[in-house]
Design a protein around this motif. Structure first.
Motif, PDB file in Angstrom:
ATOM      1  N   PRO A  69       0.820  -1.214   0.000  1.00  0.00           N
ATOM      2  CA  PRO A  69       0.000   0.000   0.000  1.00  0.00           C
ATOM      3  C   PRO A  69       0.849   1.257   0.000  1.00  0.00           C
ATOM      4  O   PRO A  69       1.915   1.305   0.619  1.00  0.00           O
ATOM      5  CB  PRO A  69      -0.825  -0.126   1.283  1.00  0.00           C
ATOM      6  N   GLY A  72      -1.398   3.545   4.552  1.00  0.00           N
ATOM      7  CA  GLY A  72      -2.358   2.746   5.292  1.00  0.00           C
ATOM      8  C   GLY A  72      -2.394   1.316   4.770  1.00  0.00           C
ATOM      9  O   GLY A  72      -1.363   0.671   4.616  1.00  0.00           O
ATOM     10  N   THR A  73      -3.614   0.842   4.475  1.00  0.00           N
ATOM     11  CA  THR A  73      -3.778  -0.531   3.998  1.00  0.00           C
ATOM     12  C   THR A  73      -4.403  -0.589   2.606  1.00  0.00           C
ATOM     13  O   THR A  73      -4.792  -1.662   2.144  1.00  0.00           O
ATOM     14  CB  THR A  73      -4.671  -1.326   4.969  1.00  0.00           C
ATOM     15  N   ASP A  74      -4.498   0.548   1.929  1.00  0.00           N
ATOM     16  CA  ASP A  74      -5.192   0.603   0.640  1.00  0.00           C
ATOM     17  C   ASP A  74      -4.316   0.062  -0.493  1.00  0.00           C
ATOM     18  O   ASP A  74      -3.318   0.672  -0.868  1.00  0.00           O
ATOM     19  CB  ASP A  74      -5.594   2.044   0.329  1.00  0.00           C
ATOM     20  N   LEU A  75      -4.702  -1.064  -1.040  1.00  0.00           N
ATOM     21  CA  LEU A  75      -3.984  -1.671  -2.173  1.00  0.00           C
ATOM     22  C   LEU A  75      -4.626  -1.311  -3.507  1.00  0.00           C
ATOM     23  O   LEU A  75      -4.220  -1.856  -4.537  1.00  0.00           O
ATOM     24  CB  LEU A  75      -3.929  -3.189  -2.002  1.00  0.00           C
TER      25      LEU A  75
END
Length: 317
Positions: A69, A72-75
């Motif tokens: 990412p 954060g955790t946004d892929l």
């Protein structure tokens, strides 16, 4: 008979050679290819498609999706990118590019990527999009493959020889100082706030550029910070992308603080700093021509040097 496969170790030598033969206006050095492709945390050999006529490389298309990412955790699980492609001049319009692009799109489709962009991939884009003037055949090819233009970005350059800060900008800076606006070069105490400001107000790629630039040796004096009282309200920097000192950006002012000339002050402060290091020019690859930033650049003496179309294909396969 043309054979197609994904990247194998050792292919990079022929890829770079064909790249520089096919795209002579945008050549690439082995070190840069290594840094932007092979060492990219998102690199997957399956996405780097190549075509060979016996042992002769005749084309290449690169597809990439996010494995790490940006923030954060946004892929960005629905997005994939094609950062570059090229075909040997002797093999164009013979289906080679179409075959490799099809394989690249299928690769992204099988990974769940429904939207494929050329070439707005962060962090390691080569160019923002397709330069229609330089590569009309490439632009036509993308359209035939189902890519549609989303918007056009412009690159700009400014000669710094003879540059000095205009008197009205110096006066504006003094006036804002009386209103508790402060402009300074970054120190360690500023870094967390500036990176968070870049991430939250603009783009996680900007925060990444600051962090990674410093880790790779970017001097803090090349980051300029604007504060209102104790709050970060803007920043700009240069030399952060690939360590190229005359490459300007990123640069942004809090939208809630726009209209006060803070961007103008930061930009000119940055140009003064660049000139003080003996740099002869400032340039960047990506802004909107009709945006407030675009208008500011033009008023500051920047000239448009290239235009790039960001393209998108909806992947229905």
């Amino acid at each position: 008979m043309i054979s197609y496969r994904h990247y194998h170790p050792g292919d990079e030598v022929k890829i770079i050679e064909l790249w520089n033969e096919s795209l002579p206006l945008d050549p690439i050095a082995p070190e840069r290819f290594r840094n932007l492709v092979l060492l990219d945390a998102n690199f997957d050999p399956q996405g780097l498609r190549v075509g060979f006529d016996d042992d002769r490389l005749v084309g290449c298309v690169y597809a990439v999706r996010r494995l790490l990412p940006m923030h954060g955790t946004d892929l960005e699980p629905d997005h994939g990118w094609i950062p570059f492609f090229f075909v040997h001049a002797d093999y164009r319009k013979a289906g080679v590019g179409e075959k490799m692009m099809e394989e690249a799109v299928v690769f992204l489709s099988e990974e769940g990527r429904g939207h494929v962009f050329f070439a707005s991939y962060a962090p390691n884009y080569i160019l923002p999009g397709i330069d229609e003037e330089t590569y009309p055949e490439g632009y036509s090819f993308l359209q035939k493959q189902g890519f549609e233009k989303q918007y056009t970005a412009v690159a700009m350059d400014r000669n710094l020889v003879g540059y000095r800060m205009p008197d009205d900008v110096a006066a504006l800076k003094a006036a804002r100082a009386k209103e508790d606006y402060f402009f300074s070069k970054a120190e360690d105490k500023d870094l967390y706030e500036v990176i968070q400001f870049a991430n939250e107000k603009f783009n996680p790629d900007w925060g990444r550029a600051i962090r990674e630039g410093i880790l790779q040796g970017l001097p803090l004096k090349r980051i300029l910070v604007a504060r209102h009282e104790e709050q970060v309200v803007g920043f700009c920097m240069y030399g952060g992308y690939e360590g190229v000192p005359d490459r300007f950006g990123p640069f942004g002012v809090d939208p809630a603080q726009q209209g006060k000339g803070l961007g103008k002050i930061l930009l000119h402060d940055c140009l003064v700093s660049m000139r003080s290091e003996g740099l002869h020019s400032a340039w960047f690859l990506w802004t909107g021509e009709k945006t407030s930033a675009g208008h500011l650049y033009l008023k500051t003496g920047f000239e448009i040097t290239r235009r790039f179309h960001v393209m998108k294909k909806t992947n229905n396969s």
